[in-house]
Design a protein around this motif. Sequence first.
Motif, short mmCIF file in Angstrom:
data_model
loop_
_atom_site.label_atom_id
_atom_site.label_comp_id
_atom_site.label_asym_id
_atom_site.label_seq_id
_atom_site.Cartn_x
_atom_site.Cartn_y
_atom_site.Cartn_z
N ALA A 1 47.35 99.46 -1.70
CA ALA A 1 47.54 100.79 -1.63
C ALA A 1 49.13 101.19 -2.26
CB ALA A 1 48.18 100.95 -0.27
N VAL A 2 49.96 100.02 -2.94
CA VAL A 2 51.39 99.78 -3.90
C VAL A 2 50.83 99.85 -4.87
CG1 VAL A 2 53.04 98.63 -4.05
CG2 VAL A 2 52.64 98.59 -1.83
N TYR B 1 52.64 103.49 -7.07
CA TYR B 1 52.84 102.74 -9.10
C TYR B 1 52.11 103.47 -9.99
CZ TYR B 1 56.84 100.44 -6.43
OH TYR B 1 58.02 99.56 -6.50
N ALA B 2 50.57 103.39 -9.13
CA ALA B 2 50.25 103.55 -10.85
C ALA B 2 49.86 105.40 -11.10
CB ALA B 2 48.52 103.78 -11.05
N GLU B 3 50.03 106.17 -9.67
CA GLU B 3 49.94 107.54 -9.44
C GLU B 3 51.57 108.07 -9.91
OE1 GLU B 3 49.28 108.43 -5.80
OE2 GLU B 3 47.17 107.90 -5.84
N TRP B 4 52.55 106.93 -9.81
CA TRP B 4 53.81 107.61 -10.57
C TRP B 4 54.26 107.69 -12.11
CZ3 TRP B 4 58.05 105.98 -13.17
CH2 TRP B 4 59.55 106.66 -13.49
N ALA C 1 46.39 101.88 -15.60
CA ALA C 1 47.77 101.18 -14.38
C ALA C 1 47.37 100.92 -13.68
CB ALA C 1 48.88 102.28 -14.75
N ARG C 2 46.74 101.11 -12.60
CA ARG C 2 46.38 100.73 -11.15
C ARG C 2 45.62 99.56 -11.27
NH1 ARG C 2 42.05 100.27 -8.19
NH2 ARG C 2 40.84 100.80 -9.07
N GLU D 1 59.60 104.01 -9.19
CA GLU D 1 59.17 103.65 -7.40
C GLU D 1 58.81 105.06 -7.34
OE1 GLU D 1 62.76 102.69 -5.00
OE2 GLU D 1 63.35 100.85 -6.17
N PRO D 2 57.80 104.87 -6.75
CA PRO D 2 56.97 106.45 -6.02
C PRO D 2 57.43 107.23 -5.60
CG PRO D 2 55.34 104.57 -5.21
CD PRO D 2 56.73 103.69 -5.68
#
Length: 211
Positions: A6-7, A11-14, A31-32, A179-180
Amino acid sequence: TTEAIAVCSEYAEWTADHRQQIPQWFSTDHARETFESTYPFHPTVLSVFERKWQEMPRFQQTRGILRLLALWVSDAYQKGFKGAQKDTIIGLGSAPLDDPTFRAAVFEQLGEPKLEGALTTDICGKKESHAIRLDAEAVKTIKKARLHNKVATVIFFESNGGQTRNEASVPEIRLNVAEPELDIGNVETALESLTDACYYLTTERNQYRFS
């Protein structure tokens, strides 16, 4: 673990949302997977050694990295256990430069012990260090994120390792402190404050370095 996945996804989405504001060499399409492969570290913690530090004649690519990472993990565990810090991932900006043992290991690899004065004056290691003071005086969001300290630490690592690229670019700094929940505009706010306050920080054309 489920929490780690989940973390890494957050971060990948950010990074995907800010792909135009981070370095082009970082692939947001994968990224994920990248975050998962380096967890609990942020990918830039490992890549800075590959991108820049391996150029240094004194750098021991395997033993040097392993020693630094071991000290780093130990410090993060102790701070997390005590409830002092709650970072969900170990980023470059969280390097425990306030720890004399870790600093000594860093300078051993850099071969530049004379930089300790610059580090403790401008970043951390003393109560009156500029980045520490700026965080204490900052608005709540920046203070809670320890953003001045993190940004200054990132600049130190990104600018003092490379022989051909001995500076930290703004996109590199943004990626390192990602950071998200981070408002990316706060990075520029921290940079402006650091530029005004830090004695050893130099800047030119959005490139920063400690010297």
